[in-house]
Design a protein around this motif. Structure first.
Motif, PDB file in Angstrom:
ATOM      1  N   GLY A   1      66.765  48.507  17.888  1.00  0.00           N
ATOM      2  CA  GLY A   1      67.738  47.547  17.399  1.00  0.00           C
ATOM      3  C   GLY A   1      67.860  46.267  18.203  1.00  0.00           C
ATOM      4  O   GLY A   1      67.896  45.173  17.625  1.00  0.00           O
TER       5      GLY A   1
ATOM      6  N   PRO B   1      69.140  50.588  12.186  1.00  0.00           N
ATOM      7  CA  PRO B   1      69.986  49.834  13.125  1.00  0.00           C
ATOM      8  C   PRO B   1      71.130  49.105  12.427  1.00  0.00           C
ATOM      9  O   PRO B   1      71.255  47.882  12.508  1.00  0.00           O
ATOM     10  CB  PRO B   1      68.987  48.842  13.745  1.00  0.00           C
ATOM     11  CG  PRO B   1      68.012  48.563  12.653  1.00  0.00           C
ATOM     12  CD  PRO B   1      67.868  49.875  11.902  1.00  0.00           C
TER      13      PRO B   1
ATOM     14  N   PHE C   1      67.125  52.619  15.182  1.00  0.00           N
ATOM     15  CA  PHE C   1      68.256  52.273  16.025  1.00  0.00           C
ATOM     16  C   PHE C   1      67.820  51.912  17.439  1.00  0.00           C
ATOM     17  O   PHE C   1      68.313  50.944  18.018  1.00  0.00           O
ATOM     18  CB  PHE C   1      69.244  53.436  16.064  1.00  0.00           C
ATOM     19  CG  PHE C   1      70.465  53.158  16.880  1.00  0.00           C
ATOM     20  CD1 PHE C   1      71.572  52.561  16.313  1.00  0.00           C
ATOM     21  CD2 PHE C   1      70.513  53.506  18.226  1.00  0.00           C
ATOM     22  CE1 PHE C   1      72.709  52.298  17.066  1.00  0.00           C
ATOM     23  CE2 PHE C   1      71.645  53.256  18.987  1.00  0.00           C
ATOM     24  CZ  PHE C   1      72.743  52.639  18.407  1.00  0.00           C
TER      25      PHE C   1
ATOM     26  N   TYR D   1      72.318  58.156  19.067  1.00  0.00           N
ATOM     27  CA  TYR D   1      71.876  57.499  17.836  1.00  0.00           C
ATOM     28  C   TYR D   1      70.383  57.184  17.875  1.00  0.00           C
ATOM     29  O   TYR D   1      69.690  57.273  16.855  1.00  0.00           O
ATOM     30  CB  TYR D   1      72.694  56.228  17.603  1.00  0.00           C
ATOM     31  CG  TYR D   1      73.874  56.446  16.699  1.00  0.00           C
ATOM     32  CD1 TYR D   1      73.853  56.034  15.376  1.00  0.00           C
ATOM     33  CD2 TYR D   1      75.017  57.096  17.159  1.00  0.00           C
ATOM     34  CE1 TYR D   1      74.928  56.247  14.536  1.00  0.00           C
ATOM     35  CE2 TYR D   1      76.093  57.319  16.334  1.00  0.00           C
ATOM     36  CZ  TYR D   1      76.046  56.886  15.015  1.00  0.00           C
ATOM     37  OH  TYR D   1      77.111  57.121  14.184  1.00  0.00           O
TER      38      TYR D   1
ATOM     39  N   TYR E   1      76.886  50.500  14.089  1.00  0.00           N
ATOM     40  CA  TYR E   1      76.541  51.656  14.915  1.00  0.00           C
ATOM     41  C   TYR E   1      76.552  51.310  16.408  1.00  0.00           C
ATOM     42  O   TYR E   1      76.715  52.192  17.252  1.00  0.00           O
ATOM     43  CB  TYR E   1      75.158  52.183  14.546  1.00  0.00           C
ATOM     44  CG  TYR E   1      75.088  52.950  13.240  1.00  0.00           C
ATOM     45  CD1 TYR E   1      76.201  53.153  12.454  1.00  0.00           C
ATOM     46  CD2 TYR E   1      73.878  53.470  12.793  1.00  0.00           C
ATOM     47  CE1 TYR E   1      76.131  53.843  11.260  1.00  0.00           C
ATOM     48  CE2 TYR E   1      73.787  54.173  11.598  1.00  0.00           C
ATOM     49  CZ  TYR E   1      74.917  54.352  10.835  1.00  0.00           C
ATOM     50  OH  TYR E   1      74.830  55.043   9.663  1.00  0.00           O
TER      51      TYR E   1
END
Length: 520
Positions: free
Chosen positions: A267, A333, A264, A326, A337
């Protein structure tokens, strides 16, 4: 030269709104301008739906599967054949189910909910602008325009991202007015939309209720108590009746280890490598929001801050906190989100652009340009699109639905099939006993048992409490397995041209393999 549009330089007094806590208050009818703002938001949502309805991603159909089963059978599960609790957004499922009951058409229900959500976002954004003495039409237009045309949001039509954005705007609106009951109700609804929205919602409320002095601890506590009263009954019922206090999807996603460079926190770079135009447009909004956050924080530090600055700081900190949480979890990712953080930074950008008298015209024009560019980039390949600009499924929705229909016809009655990777569209089309961790909680429990053995004492305790009432009997076996074979050569099965995640290949139905304990 004065135009009459400039916001008042006077700081909004930090006193309770006359509408806050007054019993027996009469609710006035919406003004004509409010109705026009709502209509504008609805039109933008409708335009997005017309463009995107054919290309909704697989996870949107997981939600639709739940909603259809709830509306038609009164069953909470991805398929009618097995119990599951993997729907991340109960509120989204309930609203879609209501739409299905009215229309009889699940995809149309998605459109109705999208239109209602963007209209509500526009109204709440306008009300927030009024509370902080910013131009209502400008703020509402920028917030809804930037959200609707955002490649992040446009790629997840049918999921809860738009509902989450609306409710976070509502939290900011009622928090700015320090209205305890409405703020608590909207916060509770946000938690029912996604449990992780509790973090940014509480941050927004804490900043707005506790700064500046005198701090309103009592009001904050009452607001949070109201939120708990709204959200807790469902979670308690879910704990006893569905086997887990929070949706199983949270455990599924947290248990997945993303490939190196695809976590994440990475990302933004991952998005830029795969979809550079989309990433740059998203980045412009993020940068505008961060600049507004910095300017507002500086104004507050110098003692010249207004209520608008506190709202920008509250939303900015909340958005960053959600992103940081996160990133710390190290999850994959997944596009949706990022939507809570992006929605909150979009509010920052809109309020910042509408508030700076000297640079206001250029800032608003720049954001309007981003809206136009984002829309243009996404509709240029043709509409309605078969897939959004940011797309990671193995194949398009049309091809998945075709495979699902043929799969349902090929399976003998009373048999089950193991899914491969993605299940939402296949389950929607085949209406068969298709199985993975999202569709059968017993398979989730196999993985939970493995996690409990490897976890530390705190995580083991949390898993044990969450699944205290879960059914831990061994999962029922399935008779068939659906596998994906890459390549465009001839062979058995159902060929697909594929998406960027997989390329060309075919789905092949064969005998069941080893039992699964995890989705995908």
């Amino acid at each position: 030269m004065a135009t009459g549009l400039e916001p008042s330089p006077t700081t909004v007094p930090d006193v309770p709104s006359p509408r806050d806590g007054v019993r027996g208050r009469e609710f006035p009818r919406p003004s004509r301008s409010t109705l026009l703002i709502a209509a504008g938001g609805a039109v933008l949502g409708a335009l997005l739906f017309v463009v995107a309805y054919r290309g909704m991603p697989d996870d949107s159909y997981i939600t639709l599967d739940y909603a259809r089963n709830l509306a038609e059978l009164g069953h909470w599960g991805l398929t009618p054949f097995r119990d599951a609790n993997s729907a991340t957004s109960p509120l989204n499922v309930w609203l879609l189910a209501a739409g299905i009951l009215v229309t009889g058409r699940p995809v149309v229900a998605v459109g109705l909910l999208l239109v209602a959500t963007t209209a509500l976002t526009a109204v709440w954004a306008a009300s927030l602008a009024h509370a902080v003495r910013r131009r209502r039409v400008v703020v509402a237009g920028l917030v809804v325009g930037l959200v609707v045309t955002s490649p992040i949001f446009a790629s997840v039509v049918g999921m809860e991202a738009f509902l989450a954005a609306a409710l976070l705007v509502g939290v900011a609106r009622y928090g700015a007015e320090r209205r305890t009951v409405p703020a608590g109700v909207v916060t509770g609804l946000a938690v029912l939309t996604r449990p992780d929205l509790a973090l940014p919602a509480v941050v927004v409320l804490a900043v707005l209720f506790l700064t500046p002095a005198p701090r309103r601890w009592g009001r904050l506590v009452r607001t949070l108590a109201t939120a708990v009263a709204v959200a807790l009954p469902w979670h308690v019922w879910s704990w006893f009746a569905l086997g887990s206090f929070v949706p199983d999807s949270l455990v599924i996603k947290m248990g997945q280890s993303p490939p190196e460079g695809e976590a994440f926190g990475d990302g933004p770079l991952y998005l830029y490598e795969r979809w550079p135009a989309a990433a740059l447009l998203i980045g412009l909004v993020v940068v505008a929001g961060l600049l507004a956050l910095g300017a507002a924080a500086l104004a507050l530090a110098r003692g010249r801050g207004q209520l608008a600055d506190r709202v920008v700081v509250a939303c900015g900190i909340a958005g960053l906190a959600h992103y940081a949480a996160y990133a710390a979890l190290g999850v994959a990712p997944y596009t949706w989100y990022y939507s809570p953080s992006l929605a909150l930074l979009t509010v920052c950008a809109a309020l910042g652009a509408a508030g700076h008298v000297a640079a206001r015209s250029g800032a608003v024009t720049g954001l309007v340009l981003v809206v136009g560019l984002s829309a243009g980039v996404q509709v240029a390949p043709g509409v309605p699109w078969t897939a959004p600009i940011i797309f990671g499924n193995w194949t398009t929705a049309d091809q998945y639905l075709a495979v699902g229909r043929e799969l349902g016809a090929a399976l003998p009655p009373g048999t089950s099939v193991q899914a491969t990777g993605e299940i939402g569209l296949l389950a929607y089309a085949c209406e068969c006993d298709i199985v993975d961790g999202f569709a059968d909680q017993r398979h989730i429990m196999v993985q939970v048992a493995a996690l409990e053995q490897e976890a530390g004492p705190v995580t083991r305790l949390l898993l044990g409490v969450n699944y205290l009432h879960a059914d831990r009997t061994p999962p029922r076996p399935f008779e068939y397995s659906l596998r994906f074979e890459p390549g465009s050569g001839d062979g058995p099965g159902w060929p697909t041209s594929g998406g960027p995640g997989r390329g060309a290949g075919r789905f092949v139905l064969g005998p069941a393999g080893p039992q699964i304990g995890w989705a995908g």
